[in-house]
Design a protein around this motif. Structure first.
Motif, mmCIF file in Angstrom:
data_model
loop_
_atom_site.group_PDB
_atom_site.id
_atom_site.type_symbol
_atom_site.label_atom_id
_atom_site.label_comp_id
_atom_site.label_asym_id
_atom_site.label_seq_id
_atom_site.Cartn_x
_atom_site.Cartn_y
_atom_site.Cartn_z
ATOM 1 N N PRO B 123 59.601 12.912 -8.674
ATOM 2 C CA PRO B 123 58.990 12.259 -9.838
ATOM 3 C C PRO B 123 57.592 11.731 -9.530
ATOM 4 N N CYS B 124 56.712 11.798 -10.512
ATOM 5 C CA CYS B 124 55.343 11.313 -10.367
ATOM 6 C C CYS B 124 55.342 9.795 -10.157
ATOM 7 N N PRO B 125 54.656 9.301 -9.144
ATOM 8 C CA PRO B 125 54.662 7.856 -8.887
ATOM 9 C C PRO B 125 53.866 7.073 -9.946
ATOM 10 N N GLN B 126 53.009 7.752 -10.710
ATOM 11 C CA GLN B 126 52.202 7.064 -11.725
ATOM 12 C C GLN B 126 52.985 6.904 -13.026
ATOM 13 N N CYS B 127 53.528 8.024 -13.530
ATOM 14 C CA CYS B 127 54.116 7.984 -14.877
ATOM 15 C C CYS B 127 55.602 8.309 -14.892
ATOM 16 N N GLU B 128 56.200 8.505 -13.719
ATOM 17 C CA GLU B 128 57.635 8.776 -13.604
ATOM 18 C C GLU B 128 58.058 10.143 -14.123
ATOM 19 N N LYS B 148 51.315 17.855 -7.949
ATOM 20 C CA LYS B 148 50.531 17.571 -9.155
ATOM 21 C C LYS B 148 51.495 17.238 -10.268
ATOM 22 N N CYS B 149 51.127 16.226 -11.057
ATOM 23 C CA CYS B 149 51.946 15.861 -12.195
ATOM 24 C C CYS B 149 51.466 16.684 -13.387
ATOM 25 N N ASN B 150 52.389 17.384 -14.059
ATOM 26 C CA ASN B 150 51.978 18.215 -15.199
ATOM 27 C C ASN B 150 51.817 17.403 -16.471
ATOM 28 N N ASP B 151 52.232 16.150 -16.454
ATOM 29 C CA ASP B 151 52.072 15.322 -17.651
ATOM 30 C C ASP B 151 50.804 14.490 -17.601
ATOM 31 N N CYS B 152 50.661 13.655 -16.561
ATOM 32 C CA CYS B 152 49.429 12.859 -16.508
ATOM 33 C C CYS B 152 48.322 13.593 -15.748
ATOM 34 N N LEU B 153 48.652 14.795 -15.264
ATOM 35 C CA LEU B 153 47.678 15.675 -14.596
ATOM 36 C C LEU B 153 47.083 15.131 -13.301
HETATM 37 ZN ZN LIG Z 1 52.330 11.613 -13.857
#
Ligand SMILES: [Zn+2]
Lengths: 245, 162
Positions: B123-128, B148-153
């Motif tokens: 999971p992305c540490p910024q936006c989960e 790379k997070c595909n949601d918050c990029l």
């Molecule tokens: Zn993210």
């Protein structure tokens, strides 16, 4: 002690070769990956040289081995001293080494020598990542564009003759006194070749037949390349004897 | 000397990792206690990766922290056993890593998925977000992979299982 040095020399020379890529990798991420593998290997060499120095005693230190020995005293495989060439050559060399290294460490974790066993248990964690990395690149480039495939095939055709040396026991490895301590390298050959073949197949590469397998590294008979690596590695030490840095 | 021991312990526990300065060597799990003989103190550290360049820095940090606390005769000894694994990072360590923007290891090294090498969702540490992808097996240091997070990029580091 000689056996420990042989293991250390492999890691040291390959680590040194990979370090030559530093700053020259095809893309930044690969540059970092190769540098990390290089650091892992030099780290492995260091713990082995430290162990050798303890066995030998007499005030030897880990630095005496890499910096103060001549070509004929080195016991590394011929494979690891081969030049980097293009990225395909580096990946093929790495992949061959990883196939050997991974299964070698797996077997060494059961060594009767506790220190070697613990070193193996530690470094196999790193070797597992290395094998994963080089396998992925074998497949990505082999099963890639026409150009990348032909470059990989070229590298494989050329370097395959160095693969089997790792699995042919040297006189030292066969020595009675090392029974249960040294890895029986013949016994890991099948596992390493199976992994090797599987990845080459997925990468759509053809494994060439080897007409003249090259060996001698474990007995101190090296290709001309080792001299150049050592010249670079030992330059500082020879110019400024016993300098610390 | 008994109160000394707990003082030394406290100084050592609070030494931080040079690469991830929010983590102490205790939370990272590499601090393995100390031995004392007369005024000589031997600090035991189990390295993360065999060739981790941060180990030299940690040695320096340990020595200077001890020196500041009044202990001059300090040796740092690298021990290979217990072999360090990411399972040794404490709960508090996990929380701090995430806060720092590094995704903590998602599984135990004893998990079957780790042993089989199967990819896990990080999971992305910024936006989960669980919609993330691996960019490179090796990140800025050997212990991290780049995702790379595909949601918050946002790209982020993941502390690999080891
Ligand atoms: Zn993210």
């Amino acid at each position: 002690m000689k056996y420990v040095l042989q293991l250390a020399d492999n890691a040291m020379i390959l680590g040194q070769r990979l370090a030559e890529w530093c700053g020259h990798g095809p893309i930044l991420e690969q540059d970092i990956a190769i540098t990390n593998i290089s650091l892992d290997l030099i780290g492995e060499a260091r713990v082995l040289y430290q162990y050798a120095a303890e066995i030998e005693g007499g005030g030897k230190t880990e630095d005496d081995y890499p910096y103060k020995r001549d070509v004929r005293d080195w016991r590394n495989l011929l494979l690891v001293e081969q030049p980097n060439g293009h990225f395909g050559y580096t990946i093929v060399r790495q992949f061959m080494f990883d196939c050997y290294h991974y299964f070698h460490l797996k077997a060494m974790a059961d060594s009767k020598d506790e220190r070697l066993a613990v070193i193996a248990k530690k470094t196999i964690k790193e070797a597992t990542y290395h094998l994963k990395y080089s396998s992925e690149w074998m497949i990505r480039l082999g099963d890639g564009t026409e150009e990348s495939r032909s470059k990989m095939q070229e590298a494989l055709d050329d370097r395959i003759r160095f693969f089997d040396e790792a699995f042919i026991p040297s006189k030292l490895e066969n020595d009675e006194s090392l029974k249960g301590i040294a890895v029986d390298c013949l016994s890991i050959r099948d596992a390493a070749w199976t992994k090797f073949t599987e990845v080459c197949n997925t990468a759509t590469l053809t494994i060439p037949e080897v007409k003249f397998p090259q060996k001698g590294g474990k007995d101190g008979m090296h290709t001309e390349h080792l001299g150049f690596i050592l010249a670079e590695l030992q330059f500082l030490q020879k110019s400024y004897p016993n300098s610390n840095w | 000397m008994v109160e000394n021991k707990s003082h030394i312990e406290e100084v050592l526990r609070n030494v931080t990792d040079p690469e991830i300065p929010v983590l102490t060597i205790q939370e990272l799990g590499i601090y393995q206690g100390f031995e004392s003989e007369g005024d000589k103190i031997t600090v035991l550290i189990t390295p993360t990766y065999t060739g981790c360049p941060a180990m030299d820095m940690i040695t320096v940090n340990v020595k200077s922290a001890m020196e500041d606390a009044g202990y001059k005769n300090v040796v740092v000894k690298l021990v290979l056993s217990p072999i360090w694994t990411t399972d040794m990072i404490s709960q508090e360590g996990h929380r701090k890593l995430k806060e720092y923007g590094i995704a903590p290891p998602v599984e135990k090294t004893t998990d079957s998925s780790f042993l089989s090498g199967e990819e896990k969702v990080v999971p992305c540490p910024q936006c989960e977000s669980k919609n993330t992808q691996l960019i490179s097996q090796f990140g800025s240091t050997a212990c991290k992979a780049l995702y790379k997070c595909n949601d918050c990029l946002e790209p982020f580091d993941y502390f690999k299982c080891y």
